[in-house]
Every structure is written in C-alpha cells, then in structure tokens.
Design an enzyme around this catalytic site. Structure first.
Site, PDB file in Angstrom:
ATOM      1  N   ASP A  63     -10.248   1.459  -4.305  1.00 63.16           N
ATOM      2  CA  ASP A  63     -10.239   2.812  -3.745  1.00 63.16           C
ATOM      3  C   ASP A  63     -10.549   3.874  -4.792  1.00 63.16           C
ATOM      4  O   ASP A  63     -10.255   5.042  -4.611  1.00 63.16           O
ATOM      5  CB  ASP A  63      -8.894   3.104  -3.067  1.00 63.16           C
ATOM      6  CG  ASP A  63      -7.705   2.754  -3.950  1.00 63.16           C
ATOM      7  OD1 ASP A  63      -7.925   2.360  -5.099  1.00 63.16           O
ATOM      8  OD2 ASP A  63      -6.560   2.877  -3.467  1.00 63.16           O
ATOM      9  N   ASP A  71       0.838  -1.193   0.000  1.00 62.53           N
ATOM     10  CA  ASP A  71       0.000   0.000   0.000  1.00 62.53           C
ATOM     11  C   ASP A  71       0.875   1.246   0.000  1.00 62.53           C
ATOM     12  O   ASP A  71       1.924   1.287   0.648  1.00 62.53           O
ATOM     13  CB  ASP A  71      -0.906  -0.004   1.239  1.00 62.53           C
ATOM     14  CG  ASP A  71      -1.792   1.222   1.293  1.00 62.53           C
ATOM     15  OD1 ASP A  71      -2.600   1.404   0.369  1.00 62.53           O
ATOM     16  OD2 ASP A  71      -1.646   2.016   2.248  1.00 62.53           O
ATOM     17  N   HIS A 118       4.538   4.053  -3.625  1.00 64.20           N
ATOM     18  CA  HIS A 118       5.369   5.123  -4.164  1.00 64.20           C
ATOM     19  C   HIS A 118       5.832   6.104  -3.091  1.00 64.20           C
ATOM     20  O   HIS A 118       6.754   6.888  -3.332  1.00 64.20           O
ATOM     21  CB  HIS A 118       4.611   5.874  -5.265  1.00 64.20           C
ATOM     22  CG  HIS A 118       3.317   6.466  -4.803  1.00 64.20           C
ATOM     23  ND1 HIS A 118       2.193   5.703  -4.603  1.00 64.20           N
ATOM     24  CD2 HIS A 118       2.975   7.731  -4.489  1.00 64.20           C
ATOM     25  CE1 HIS A 118       1.204   6.477  -4.191  1.00 64.20           C
ATOM     26  NE2 HIS A 118       1.650   7.710  -4.107  1.00 64.20           N
TER      27      HIS A 118
END
Length: 1500
Positions: free
Chosen positions: A628, A527, A530
């Site tokens: 999401d 999760d 980045h």
C-alpha cells in the site's frame, strides 16, 4: 553445570509495571520468576494466564504458580516458579503480596512454530520470504496456481493475500461487504467455489510447494454498503447510539452541500471555481466557510445553555424557598452539564451549584430578580466560552479542509483529482447518507427521526499523530468535528463496545469471520492494527489460536513509538512487525535497518543458556516495499530494485516484497483502483508478453537467488550480522555462522538516483574480506535490453520489459565480471584477508561472496570447539576432535582442578594487585583503559560479565585481545610459574590458547570468553566440593558468600603467619623460592582488599577473628582455621592478641578487643568442628613466652592452647598495663605520647573488661585523627575507653563457655587466681559470669524511666530504650551514643538481655542505623554524625578532616550480620507474627547484598 535447555530468569521487583517491555521467548524455553530485593521475604504470589497443561487458554483465567525452593532450606533466596513454554501466544503475569493482589505485572510473547512440507518440518521465522498479492488481481480460483507459481519460482516461501472476502462498492481490497462470503469473482460462470476450495489450495501449496499462506483480517471497519450493516446499524457509530457525533454530522452535511454548490459553479463568482489551482482559491474556501457555512449551521448551539430556560428554573427554585442558606462558595464553579442527546441548547447547569454560587440578599422579589440577573450574566459568559471553543474547532476544521484540497487537487505528490464534482467532492464525506438528498435544511430534519438517524454511520480512517490507544469515535474525541480524520469514505467504523454483550451481532459475526480465516490460513496480518480496539483484537486472536495454536500474526504499526508498539505486540502476541526499506532515505539508513532488525554482531559472545530475561525488540518482517505504498521506481530508480532487495534479503529476520516489485511494475498497484490481473508463470514467454513472466522478467532471476540465499542463511544458523557502509552508495552486509565460521558477504551498489541522469563515482573502494573466498554465490546487475518500451497493459499488471537481470551464480573469482583483482594479505599467524578490487560494480549491481576460514584455521577452530564441549553442548556443532592434542587436554579440566587446594583456588581466581606484586608480578593492565582488579580469572570474568550480555565487542578489553596475545599469555604464564597443581592448570590454558592464537583475531574475544568462563565455572564447582555441606547444598547467595573465603584467604610469597609448633600435625609446607628451604605455608586472611593484603599489613588480629567464623568455619575450612587460631595464640603477649600481626615479630598489641574475638572464634571452633575441643590441647609455639621475651623460634616453647587461653584470662583479671615497644612516630606518626600507654583490666565490682584512655582507640572503631590543619591529629575520633559493650559481651561469652568446659572436664581451670593487695585472690569463671550477668542491664540499659536510680548521667540521655555503647568512658556523653555494637553482645551473650528491652532497642537500631547494605556507625541524630567519608579530604572541619568521621556515620557492612542474627534470636521468642516479619527483614536486607555480589563482585 551444563544447561542444554534454554532458561530465562525474570527478576520481579515490587511495583514494577512492564506492560511496555517486550519479552519474546521460543517454545521449549523455561521461564523462571525469581524475587528481587524488594520482594525477598514477602509472601509473594505469582499468577499467569498461561494455560495449565491440557486446558484451553482463557485470557481472563489466571492461576497461581507454585514456588520451587531448590535447597529446601529457610534460605529460599533461590526459590523460583516457572513456566515450561509449549504454546504460542501472548500471556500476562502479575504478582502481589500482603493485602494487594497486584504489585507488578507484565507480558511474555511466545513465538509460534510454523511447519511446512509433506513431512511437516519446522519453518523458522527468520527463513520467511513473503510476497503480497492483491486477491482481486488473481482472477478465478482455478487460475490462481498459475499466478501464484510466480511466487514459488521466484523463491518465496510464504504468500500474503489481501482479504478474500466479497468487496464493497469501492472495490478496495480492504473494504469488505461480507466478512463471511468468499469473493464471488473467484468463481467463474458455472462454478461456485467455497472456503473449502481455498483451504485445499492453501494446503496443496504447503505440502507440495513448501509454501505457507497468510491473509488479512480487518476488524476495524466494513464496507459502507454491507447488507448486514443495514440490518444491524447498531454495529456502527450512528447518531442514535453516538449522539455526540451530531455536530460533526451537521458539519459533514453542510460541507457536502457546499461541495455540490462548488461543483455546480455556484461559487465561481465568489472566486471559487470547480477547478482549484492556487492560494486564491484556498482563501476563497476559507472565506465561504467562515462567512456562509459555519454561521448557517451554528454548531456552538449544541454545546450551549438555553439561558432564559435555566434562569426561569433557577427563579422557581428561589421562589420555592430552596435557596442555599450558606454563603457563596467561590471554589464551586458553575459548569455546563452536557446534554447526552446533544440537542441544540439542550445543555443545563447544576442548579445546586447555582444556588450555592448565587445567593439573594433577601426573600423579596427584587432580591430574587437581582440574583437571577447575576446567573443570567454568568450563563451568557459560559455560552460565550462555548462559542469561542467552537471557533477553535472550526478553525482546525477549516485548516484540515484546505489541507485536504491542497493534497488531492494541487500538490505535485497528490492524486490531482481535478475539478470538484459530485463523484469527487471537495472533501470526503465522514458519514453515510443512504437517503435521497434534498436541501441542507431537509437533511438536518432527518437527524431527529430515529429510524433514519441510526443509518447515518461514521466512516473509518486514521488520524495523524493521534494516540493509537484512543478510539477517536468515542465520546470525548472531537476528531470528526475538527475534520482531522483522513477518511476512508468506502468503509464504516465498527462499534464493538467494551464486551460482546454491547454488540452481540457484531462480535458473533466477526468471531465467525476469524474462525474461517484461522481454519484455512497459518497466519493473519492485522490490517489497521493500530486503530483496532485492543480488546477486540485480543478476543478475535484468542478465537483464532483456539483453532490454530501456532498462529503467525503480522502487523504494521504507525505509532511512532517503540514502547507503544510493544503494547500491541504484548497484548496481541504479534509474531512479526512489518518494517519497510522504502522508509530509508539513503543506503546508509537502509543498512542501519538491516542491523537493527535482527541478528547479533559478528564474533558475538556465546550467551549462557541460563540467563536473565531482558527486553527486546519485536521480530521484524523486513520488506523492500509494502503493497500500500508508492512504487520504488517512481521514488528512486529502476536500477535500485535489485541492490535494495539484496540488502533486505541479508537481514536476519523475515523478509519479503509485494507482487509487481520484481517485475518492475513502474507504478503503485492500487488496492482500490487496480482491476487488472497478475501475469502467470511461463518459462518460455517473451519479454514483451504482458500476461506472462519468467526468470528473464524484471529482477525475478536475482530475487530467486537472493530468496534462496536468505532461506539458507537462516536455516544454517548465519545469525551474526555486520553492516559496512563502504561509500555513500555501496553497502556490504555480512552474515556469519558462529559454529562453522563461514560467512556470506553481499556487496550492493544502490541506485537511489537514476544513473542515467546522475553521475556516480567511477572508483569503487576495494573490499577487504577476511578468510578464504570459496565462491561467488551470485553476481548480478540490472541491464537494459531490446524489448520495446513500456506500455501499460489493459488486462495484465505488466512491468518494464526493457530491463532484466544479468546474473551468474556459484562461480569462481576468475569467472567474475565484477572482480578485477584479488590479492592476499596476512594479519596474523592464521588470519588471511583478501583484497578485492571491483571494476564493474555499477549502480544496480550486487555481488555475494561465500567465505570460510582457511583450512588450517578451520581445523583449529573445530578442535577448540571440541575441547569446549566439556563446558557446553553449544560447541558440539562445528567441532572435530584433535587426535594430536596435547596430553593435558585429553583429560577433563575438572579432573585437573580437583587437585587444587582452596589456597590454590585463591591464586587461580583472585589475588589483587598488591598480592601479585608481592610475588613479583601484578594484575594485567590494559593500555588506555585500566588494570584488572584481580590477577586471577575473576579479574577477567568481572569485565566479561559486563561486556558479554551487551555484546560490547568495541570494549577496550576486546580490542586488547584482538590486537595481540598479551592478555592470553598473562593468564597461562602466571599459573605455569606457580608450580604444583597450578602449573598443570596453566599448561591446560597454554594448550587451549595455542588453538586460540591461531584463529582469526575477530573471533578471539568470543572464544577467549568461552575458555575463561568454562574454566571459571569449573573452578567454582571444584571450590564448592571442597567446602562444607552447608555451602555445597546452599543457595546461590550462600555460594557467592563462600567464594569470599577463597578471595580473602591465601598464601603469599612471604608467609603472613608466624610458624606453628613443629609438633603440630597436618601443617602445610613448601620450599621457599627465596631461601630455597622448607617453610610453612599456612593460609592467612587478608584484612582487606586491596590495601591490607600483603606484607606485614596483611594480617590483623581483630579483622581475622571477626571474619574467621564465616570465612573458614562455616565454609568447612577447619584445618586452616585451626592453624590461624594457633598462629595468633603463639603471639600472645601481655595477655593480648596483636592488632597488627606483622608476622609476629612486628606485632602491635594496641587493641583491647582482638583477644576476645580470638576467644570467641576458639569457642565457635569447638562448637562447629567435629571433635572441635581437641584444639584446646594442640601445641602452641610461644613466640613470647613472657611479656618481655625476645621472639623465640618455632618449637622452642610449646604450650597447649588451653594454657594460652588461661594466661589471657588471668592477665585481664590481674590487670594489663604497659607501654608499647618503640613507642613514637616510628610505629605511629599520628598518635600522641599518651596513646601508647595500654591498659586493660576487669572491674572487680561489675566484672566488665575495661581499659583504654582518651588518646588511644582499642576497639574496631579505631580512627586516629591525622589533620594538623583541623587540629584533630593525635585525637581518636572514637576512643571508646571504659567498658565497650561488645567487649563486655564477648568476655561474658568467654567466661560462660570456660565455666561450662570446666564442668565437662574439657578445660583444666575453674577460674583465675591473681595477686591483689599482696594476697592471692581466686575468681571462678562461674562467679565472673554471674557478676557480669547481674550488672549488665543495670548499667548498660538506658531506661524509659527518667528517674532510674542506676542512671548516673540522666542529663546526657538523648535516646531511651537503647543500650549504651560503653560504660565508664572518660567522656561520659560517649557512653550514650547509639552505635551498632550492642547487637554483637546480643549474639554472643543473649542471656544478658531482657527480651522486651532488647527487642525495643533493636527496633530503634533498625530505624536509625540500618542502611541499604550496612549499618550506620553513629546515630544520624547525633551532632557529630557525618555519613560521607573521604580520607583524602583535608580541611578546617575538625569532625571530617582526613576521614576523622570514619566511624561517625559511614555505613559498615559486617555489623549487619550481627544485627540480623540478634533480631532473629529474639524474634523467635516473640511469636510467629514477629518472627515472620523479622524473616522478611532479614531476607530483604540480605537480598541487597545478593544483588551487589552478582552485579559487582562475582559476576559469572
């Protein structure tokens, strides 16, 4: 050679950093590291952290790889080191040489092997169909099977769980209160489930349901209410360990109090009520920020200097006498030194710089005060600059605050939170504040109390457009101050530092969290990947892989750059990157994503199992929507769910969805706010039942069929993809199996726009499907039904009950509700296309066809593949033997080709257009493109080698193959017409092509390539078997060079060589197809391709004998070499070997050097060939027994070769002087009359062979001027008259050899006898040899001593320490030109040279003349040097017009060999260090040739 193992070769290049190139490999592959040209010859060490067998992986532990040299020779151009890849993960390599340990580096990623089921069978990554579940919506753990059964019954084989840990106060799935504790909500009253229970469920799903499970790991943040964080605030970014955040914290508190004031209505009178609705309210926010908020907190003070305090410190230093004695330095700039604790006015300046910058005029108090005033003014300027910088930060902060308000409260696409309140403040708080709130002034006092300041923790979030490799919470970032963070107010950003020692508790805590996850789940989703510090993710994934080596790692990156994506994939070993169909704005883009994310084109070439490792893109997990993101029904239409899912499912990669998509839940299932539970599976449930679902719910029935199809396609090797945009809404995706040639075609009509309110065209374009439609795998469409309107249920996450899927599976065309009509058309002898008319392909519909070749075509393909198995085991799949195959195919091709001679191989593999035309044909020409370079297989291979790796099926070459059989017939017919063994090879091609012509045209390029590559490789193998052991056991480079022998040596329709003596044994004969009589058919060398390859211009004496040693002797073609030597010997005239042979009868004897190259080749033959000296007694049929004889028939006058040699030597000592026959424009239209006068003789004083004049050019540098415009016509550019250095060397070699032969009794003559001044004069070869030896360096070496008495023209010397290019030239300055000729003399007669002098001269040549591939033909410092050659250019430039500079600079390749051999010879005499450096040079230079051969000439 057959390679069943997949081998990839990574060529290393010096200083090449490949950290952003992605190299993906499968377990079981072998990776070889080889040296590129920039590293050849260097002592290169390759290191990797791929673990040694039996040892655990340690990212920091690198080990040296051992080089393997297959040939075992000093030529180690084939050496490699290798890794046998058996362990999944991310691995780094680097290499170095010399003093530098790291000259280049990169990563490799080895994919995991997943296993599933009771039998633990392999589960390919492309088979994955994954469904995401919000763990908190699954209810108690004992109810999970009923809810997860929905995934199983819907055809999914992998489940992705959001984190299963205890959640924070926000209830966000990704805000975890305790990473080690299972969410207690999963345990009903009276039970206490543990991680073991979860693991048992996961294992049950794996073994009984054939489903794997992965879950998220969240490393970047923790819930703001995490108890462990309260005990260990050092694990976050607080005001104690990160004081640089103090200004941002002050602003955050000020904004909070401002928000509270707005919520309480305190700013309503100023135009800012709690409910904000338009631009006037936004303007009011800005006004209050600038007029009240910013001025009140004075953030600039954190970055400014206390002016008076600094001035007083400066004054004290001046008064103490520490003023700088030097003058002021304008280059030294006074800069602020930031206070590390970020106190107001806590900054200072560098007083040393101040003392240098501001120097008083004296020691008086006034002078000191004046100086302090200067400093004070400068400090005020600096403070003003800091103030302005802060104004810029505040401007950005105001923009971000207003933008946040617009999105959250005004914009239609935002959440519209309503009035500002204490619960929903105007902006999200950036820091925790776990204390009782007072006034802003009271809050700010807490900043100075360390026990409290350590609990003001920075929240996490993301920054739009930021560098993902930068940590935005670290010093140097102003993200928090500028309010650029899209903040997650429920989570605290974790502060790891750079290593575990920086935050021991945090690293240990998260390591334990990772171990729990890896123990129970086969994979993880990273999760917020980045924004997770890379070194942290590396450490944690290493921990996970230590427990589960085949860990499946998934991530979704938002870097906006494929290069940056690769950094994460490489360092973390990410298995699949999440991609989303919802990112597509239309069906065209959706189809493009399918093509982009996996598979190869339909009809793709078969790639060799041993091939270069090339960068790729990350493996994709292609989802119709992620959990999401917003709901597709809201963005598109409910009717689009099914067709978009169908498009996704046809992608050749992992695919999937999120729970709720299939049930048509008409809203996003929020990871924060959703508290309802997922419905359970009940096959008997009613559509209106909100807590249960079955196949009639939403599109589940369609998704089941699509998921099954996706898994089947991946499992059965349907790896080829074709996407056809039929119209603006219809996308057809084809998946093709390259072994069975079965296809599955899915036609989807998307519905991005609601068809109820948007018009879609009624006419649907017909589909043209090649092959036979076996069945309709499924046809489905979204339909409405009577089930009542949707009402959002309070307990269960329910979907739209009024929609379902109408589906039929595995039906025939006549049972279809969508197919209106089918008609069959033929595109060729065995390619049938079915035209499908569709009438009910309404928006939201899908139809999937299973297509195979018609039975006859399938049988043909199976038989063809059976015959191709002799070349590669790849073709075993889908192959069936053909009992009725022609006899020529019942024996291996290697058996047929073993009968070919090397001359036959020249025809099979090569022959340029001129050679082909001489035989009445020509090279194959592709209309609208170009003709192939060779008539043989190499012409095809060179093009295929360019198109195959890129699968460039749109290339004109491939188009030509698809359009007709012309090229196919050319290949076979050309060989059949040749006769002999080549005819049998041609018939083999004919038989193979008979199969090929009957396969569908779209498959012809890949199978044509397979046939040609197999035949070509077989031909090369047979070629090398017929060559010397040096070639057979040599490196790839040696073999590539040896192929040049086949390329250049052949027999044309008309023999290029004059007939040999009939008394000579083992001469090849044939029946002439012109005269129908028996004639000799000896191999000759082409002087050059394509211009000097046929007719009378094919064979040239000088070119032949320069090349013969390498082309024939080294390769083991001894008999053919003998025949060439004797054929030219037969044409000896005037003591010379012809320049242009012209089949003997049209010979020109206008070169002085060919005879000496010929003699050198005879010497080399005697040395290289077993019993080589026997050639000296071989009969030579003299075409010209005397200088004035007419051409004689073969056998009319025979002499032993030794007599012919003696005549040549005798003639030179006697002196040769004649005028060319037929002198004039009929034999040379450019030469002046004087140039036809030929002179060659031996200087009696020096022993040097000399000759020529300034109007002819008798050496290899033989460019004659041609331009009347530039007035160089008839003028040789390089006459090189006098004694050319290489001729002196070659003659020295010859006389020395003949003297030795005579001593051994192998040559009957001790010397030469001539008539001089009416007397006979005898000169022994030994005396002649000594004479040259005594005079060479004395007269050729350009001494370092300007007063050298041997130097006749010191005024012409412009380089010393070299050897002259000639001696006694008519233009003396030509003697002193630096050219690449004296290394030839070194190689053939090294005894003439002093080691030290020769070495220095070679060093100069290396520096001045050595180029990337060749040798410059003239010193670049010479005034007439010009390196660019253009023979077509005619202008006024005397030095370049019509290619006059042919040998005045342009690089030539062949002298490189002599230069390198010369260097090696003398390096051996100068010690190991010099020798090692020279070996590096040789390898480096030759590697450039190696690359050139591989890329441009002999591509395989």
């Amino acid at each position: 050679m057959l390679h069943s193992k997949q081998i990839r070769v990574l060529v290393l290049s010096d200083m090449e950093k490949l950290e952003r190139a992605l190299f993906r490999l499968d377990q079981g592959y072998e990776l070889q590291f080889r040296l590129g040209p920039t590293l050849q010859g260097k002592n290169v060490n390759v290191y990797t952290n791929y673990p040694v067998k039996g040892e655990p992986f340690d990212r920091q532990k690198f080990h040296l790889l051992e080089w393997i040299n297959p040939t075992g020779r000093e030529d180690d151009s084939d050496k490699f080191c290798k890794l046998d890849l058996q362990v999944a993960g991310s691995y780094q390599y680097y290499f170095g040489h010399g003093d530098k340990e790291k000259n280049g580096s990169g990563y490799i990623v080895v994919d995991p092997v997943l296993r599933v089921g009771a039998d633990n069978h392999v589960f390919p990554l492309d088979c994955i169909t994954i469904q995401t579940y919000l763990a908190k919506c699954l209810g108690p753990l004992d109810e999970w099977p009923d809810r997860l059964l929905v995934a199983k019954e819907s055809g999914y084989n992998m489940v992705h769980f959001t984190p299963l840990q205890k959640l924070g106060l926000s209830r966000s799935c990704y805000s975890l209160a305790d990473q080690l504790e299972l969410n207690p909500e999963f345990s009903p009253p009276g039970k206490q489930y543990t991680w073991t229970d979860v693991g048992n469920l996961v294992e049950t799903m794996k073994k009984e349901w054939n489903m794997l499970c992965i879950t998220d790991v969240v490393y970047n943040h923790t819930a703001a209410n995490s108890k462990w964080m309260q005990d260990h605030p050092e694990c976050g970014y607080n005001l104690v360990n990160s004081p640089h955040l103090k200004p941002a914290w002050v602003l955050d508190r000020a904004l909070w109090h401002f928000s509270c004031e707005v919520a309480d209505g305190k700013h309503t009178s100023a135009g800012l009520p709690p409910l904000m609705q338009g631009d006037r309210h936004l303007a009011a926010i800005r006004a209050i920020l600038w007029q009240e908020v910013f001025p009140s907190i004075k953030l600039w003070e954190f970055f400014q200097v206390d002016v008076e305090k600094a001035v007083q410190q400066f004054r004290t230093l001046l008064q103490s006498g520490k003023a700088a004695k030097c003058k002021a330095d304008s280059k030294q700039q006074l800069r602020i030194i930031q206070d590390p604790q970020f106190r107001r006015y806590g900054n200072t300046v560098d007083m040393n710089t101040a003392l240098i910058s501001f120097v008083p005029h004296g020691d008086s108090a006034s002078a000191i005060e004046e100086c302090c005033t200067w400093l004070r003014n400068r400090l005020k300027e600096i403070n003003d600059e800091q103030f302005k910088d802060m104004q810029c930060h505040q401007e950005q902060a105001a923009n971000c605050i207003v933008g946040n308000v617009v999105y959250e409260r005004i914009a239609d696409h935002g959440p519209k939170l309503g009035p500002v309140s204490h619960k929903d403040p105007m902006v999200t708080r950036y820091f925790t504040f776990p204390f009782e709130e007072t006034s802003l002034e009271g809050d700010l006092q807490l900043m100075h109390q360390l026990d409290k300041a350590c609990h003001f923790l920075a929240h996490n979030g993301w920054v739009m457009g930021d560098d993902p490799l930068r940590n935005f919470a670290e010093p140097g970032s102003n993200v928090y101050l500028r309010r650029e963070l899209v903040c997650w107010g429920d989570s605290v950003k974790l502060r790891y530092g750079s290593k575990p020692e920086d935050s021991p508790y945090l690293w240990a805590h998260m390591k334990k969290y990772t171990e729990i996850t890896a123990k129970h789940f086969c994979g993880v989703r990273l999760d917020n990947c980045h924004s997770t510090p890379l070194h942290v993710a590396e450490y944690m994934l290493d921990t996970a892989r230590a427990l589960r080596p085949d860990l499946y790692v998934v991530a979704e990156l938002f870097t906006g750059s494929e290069d940056l994506d690769n950094v994460f994939v490489n360092k973390l070993g990410i298995s699949s990157l999440i991609r989303e169909a919802m990112s597509a704005g239309d069906s065209h883009e959706e189809g493009r994503l399918v093509y982009r994310f996996g598979g190869e084109p339909v009809g793709a070439f078969v790639q060799p199992s041993l091939r270069p490792l090339v960068p790729g893109i990350a493996h994709a997990m292609f989802l119709d929507v992620t959990h999401d993101n917003e709901c597709p029904i809201q963005v598109r239409s409910v009717y689009d769910s099914l067709p978009s899912s169908a498009i996704v499912s046809m992608a050749c990669c992992a695919t999937g969805s999120t729970r709720g998509y299939d049930e048509l839940v008409p809203h996003q299932i929020s990871v924060v706010k959703e508290e309802r539970l997922y419905p359970k599976w009940n096959p008997q449930t009613r559509p209106s039942s909100p807590g249960e679902v079955n196949l009639q719910s939403g599109i589940i029935a369609g998704k089941l069929a699509l998921n099954r199809l996706h898994q089947e396609l991946a499992a059965k090797g349907f790896m080829q993809v074709y996407v056809d945009q039929v119209d603006e809404d219809i996308v057809a995706v084809t998946r093709h199996c390259p072994s069975t040639h079965q296809s599955v075609v899915a036609v989807s009509r998307t519905a991005f726009r609601n068809p109820k309110i948007t018009h879609y065209r009624d006419d649907v374009p017909p589909m043209f499907i090649p092959g036979k439609i076996e069945e309709i795998v499924l046809e489905a469409r979204t339909v409405e039904r009577s089930a009542g309107p949707y009402r959002k249920d309070g307990e269960s996450i329910n979907g739209l009950p009024e929609y379902t899927v109408e589906i039929k599976e595995h039906i025939q065309l006549d049972e279809s509700s969508i197919v209106k009509q089918v008609s069959m058309t033929s595109k060729g002898r065995s390619e049938f296309v079915q035209e499908i008319s569709l009438e009910n392909l309404t928006p939201g519909s899908v139809i999937v066809f299973r297509v195979s070749l018609d039975q006859k075509a399938q049988e043909i393909v199976s038989s063809l593949r059976s015959h191709l198995t002799q070349f590669s085991p790849h073709y075993k799949s889908g192959s069936l033997p053909d009992d009725k195959a022609p006899a020529v195919l019942k024996m291996p091709l290697t058996s047929i080709m073993s009968k070919l001679t090397l001359a036959d191989m020249n025809v099979l593999l090569f022959r340029c257009d001129a050679e082909e035309q001489e035989d009445g044909g020509g090279c194959y020409s592709i209309p609208s493109w170009m003709a192939l370079k060779y008539g043989g297989l190499q012409g095809l291979i060179s093009v295929l080698a360019e198109t195959r790796p890129k699968n460039d099926l749109g290339h004109p070459f491939c188009d030509n193959l698809r359009q007709g059989d012309w090229m196919i017939d050319y290949v076979s017919n050309r060989l059949v017409s040749r006769g002999g063994s080549l005819t049998e090879v041609g018939r083999w091609f004919q038989a193979m092509f008979d199969y090929l012509k009957h396969v569908p045209r779209y498959l012809i390029p890949c199978y044509f390539d397979a046939i040609i590559v197999g035949a070509y490789s077989t031909a090369l193998d047979e070629t090398f078997k017929k060559m010397s052991s040096f070639v057979q056991n040599g490196s790839t480079f040696v073999k590539l060079l040896a192929v040049g022998s086949v390329q250049m040596c052949g027999v044309g329709r008309f023999p290029a060589l004059p007939p040999l003596s009939p008394a000579l044994q083992d001469v090849p004969y044939r029946i002439s197809d012109v005269t129908k009589e028996k004639e000799q058919c000896c191999v000759s060398l082409a002087a050059g391709l394509p211009h000097f390859s046929s007719g009378i211009f094919r064979s040239w004496g000088r070119d032949t004998f320069i090349a013969l040693r390498g082309v024939m002797l080294i390769t083991g073609r001894h008999l053919e070499a003998r025949n060439v030597i004797l054929a030219f010997a037969g044409t000896l005239r005037h003591g010379l070997i012809p320049n242009l042979l012209g089949q003997g009868v049209s010979a020109r004897f206008n070169c002085r050097d060919a005879v000496w190259w010929w003699l050198q080749c005879i010497q080399d033959y005697c040395v290289c060939v077993p019993s080589g000296t026997d050639i000296l007694t071989c009969p030579v049929s003299r075409m010209y027994p005397t200088d004035n004889s007419q051409p004689q028939a073969a056998g009319a006058v025979d002499q032993p070769l030794c007599d012919v040699i003696q005549e040549a030597m005798q003639s030179h000592m006697q002196g040769i002087e004649f005028r060319e026959r037929n002198a004039g424009p009929q034999i040379d239209r450019n030469m002046r009359d004087e140039g036809f006068n030929i002179v060659a003789k031996v200087d009696r004083e020096t022993g040097f062979v000399s000759g020529g004049n300034r109007f002819n050019c008798g050496t290899w540098m033989d460019k004659m001027g041609e331009s009347e415009r530039a007035r160089n016509k008839g003028i040789p550019a390089t006459p090189r008259d006098g004694s050319a250095v290489e001729i002196v060397g070659l003659s020295k070699s010859a006389v020395r050899w003949l003297a030795e032969l005579h001593k051994q009794g192998l040559y009957p003559y001790a010397g030469v006898t001539i008539n001089a001044d009416c007397k006979q004069l005898s000169v022994s070869y030994e005396d002649w040899n000594n004479q040259i030896q005594a005079n060479f360096e004395k007269l050729f070496y350009v001494s370092r001593d300007p007063a050298d008495p041997n130097e006749k023209h010191p005024e012409l010397v412009h380089k010393r320490g070299i050897y002259k290019d000639s001696f006694g030239a008519s233009s003396p300055w030509c003697d002193y030109q630096l050219r690449p000729n004296f290394p030839i003399a070194i190689v053939v007669a090294p005894e003439m040279f002093t080691v030290e002098k020769a070495w220095e001269a070679l060093e100069i040549v290396e520096k001045k003349l050595l180029g990337p591939l060749g040798m410059k033909t003239l010193d670049p410092d010479d005034m007439v040097y010009c390196g660019d050659y253009d023979n077509a250019l005619d202008n006024d430039n005397y030095n370049t017009a019509k290619g006059f500079n042919y040998h005045q600079g342009p690089e030539w390749i062949w002298p490189v060999g002599y230069f390198l051999r010369a260097k090696i010879h003398f390096a051996r005499k100068l010690g190991k260090d010099t020798y090692d450096r020279t070996v590096y040079l040789v390898k480096n230079v030759l590697s450039q040739h190696y690359v050139h051969l591989e890329r441009y000439v002999f591509n395989k």
